[in-house]
Design an enzyme around this catalytic site. Structure first.
Site, PDB file in Angstrom:
ATOM      1  N   TYR A  32       0.902  -0.884  -0.106  1.00 38.53           N
ATOM      2  CA  TYR A  32      -0.013  -0.160   0.291  1.00 38.53           C
ATOM      3  C   TYR A  32       1.390   0.929   0.118  1.00 38.53           C
ATOM      4  CZ  TYR A  32      -3.806  -2.669   1.582  1.00 38.53           C
ATOM      5  OH  TYR A  32      -4.896  -3.443   1.122  1.00 38.53           O
ATOM      6  N   SER A  48     -23.795   2.587  -1.075  1.00 37.04           N
ATOM      7  CA  SER A  48     -23.776   3.743  -0.399  1.00 37.04           C
ATOM      8  C   SER A  48     -24.660   4.267  -0.114  1.00 37.04           C
ATOM      9  CB  SER A  48     -22.257   4.342  -0.792  1.00 37.04           C
ATOM     10  OG  SER A  48     -22.384   4.918  -1.929  1.00 37.04           O
ATOM     11  N   GLY A  53     -18.667   1.248  -2.987  1.00 36.95           N
ATOM     12  CA  GLY A  53     -19.504   1.910  -3.033  1.00 36.95           C
ATOM     13  C   GLY A  53     -20.857   2.104  -4.028  1.00 36.95           C
TER      14      GLY A  53
END
Length: 323
Positions: free
Chosen positions: A61, A215, A212
């Site tokens: 990351y 969401s 998402g």
């Protein structure tokens, strides 16, 4: 202040928070600038203050940035944090090149991770994926050796199938399985989840809102530069039909006085005491909403609506989770 329930990791493992903090979004993964570092560090510390002790990262990351960030955040409070690190993925200039799971590479990765994190032992260490390039015995055996050396406390695995999980656990006890799981991605319920339960392995469930989709904020079509356009789930009529199902989630959330995101997290939480929602955050403002999601309960009728609307295969099109 501790507001998060604790669960036992594995059959004889330590207590960790039922809600995990995914730190990936605190670094640049696919290129571009990283979020505000001060805000990210504050977010980690406030999560720890609320009893969220499970911090999840990967040595890839931000090319190590994420580990260094966590190292700064936990300095002086190491005992408050349970550090989970994934290894094996190779990136260059924001592009994914593949996996390196050779024992010699793993022994190299662990030393860099320990240095960047500023700690002596990683609590949970796991290959980010097993692609068949290296025998499972070699990967698991190498991490087992690191446990003997005191560099790792517990062994985990990520994004593998049921046969691989069973084989890995026969070599050395697996404490946790990290895998994508949400109302929109339920394929692990067929074989992988039952296998994990049978073996007493906790599930660390990421992508609770399915990139998402759940969401309640998405509208069709997506912007041209949205990375999700690469996935068939977010393309054309697939997205239109999928968002029709999300409308039912939005209505249920409205009726319960919460957000669709909270319901998506709460559904994952409700699937068992051995399942941890792993929620990515980079801003402290997200903490209250996500913590509150852990207190949401469902009536049998509400759960029936969700499980019927989002039955396995109900969401059209795939993502990287379907391989």
């Amino acid at each position: 202040m501790s507001t998060i329930k604790k669960i036992q990791l594995g059959q004889n493992g330590p207590l960790v928070s039922k809600l995990g903090l995914g730190c990936m979004r605190m670094s640049s993964i696919w290129g571009g600038s990283a979020p505000d570092e001060k805000e990210s560090i504050t977010t980690i510390n406030e999560a720890l203050d609320h009893g969220i002790n499970f911090l999840n990262t990967g040595d890839f990351y931000g090319a190590g940035h994420n580990e260094m960030l966590i190292g700064k955040a936990i300095k002086g409070r190491r005992d408050d944090a349970f550090i989970s690190v994934k290894f094996g993925a190779i990136f260059h200039n924001g592009q994914w090149l593949g996996m390196d799971l050779r024992p010699i590479a793993i022994k190299n990765f662990i030393n860099y991770s320990l240095t960047r994190l500023g700690i002596e032992t990683i609590d949970l260490y796991q290959a980010s994926r097993m692609d068949g390039s290296v025998p499972v015995e070699d990967i698991i055996g190498t991490v087992a050796d690191l446990i003997t050396e005191g560099k790792v406390r517990h062994l985990g695995v990520s994004e593998i199938n049921a046969d691989q999980l069973r084989k890995a656990n026969s070599i050395y006890p697996i404490s946790a399985l990290e895998i994508g799981y949400s109302l929109a991605d339920r394929q692990i319920e067929q074989e992988l989840l039952p296998t994990a339960k049978e073996l007493g392995i906790n599930v660390i469930a990421f992508a609770n809102t399915a990139e998402g989709l759940l969401s309640g904020d998405l509208k069709a079509p997506l912007a041209e530069n949205d990375y999700r356009n690469h996935f068939s789930r977010f393309q054309g009529n697939n997205l239109v039909r999928n968002l029709e199902k999300v409308e039912i989630l939005k209505q249920l959330a409205k009726n319960k006085g919460c957000s669709p995101t909270q319901l998506a997290i709460a559904w994952v939480k409700a699937q068992g005491d051995d399942i941890m929602p792993l929620v990515s955050m980079s801003r402290r403002s997200r903490l209250p909403e996500n913590i509150a999601a852990m207190n949401i309960e469902f009536t049998p009728e509400e759960m029936k609506i969700l499980n019927t609307t989002f039955a396995t295969g109900a969401i059209q099109g795939g993502t990287y989770l379907q391989r």
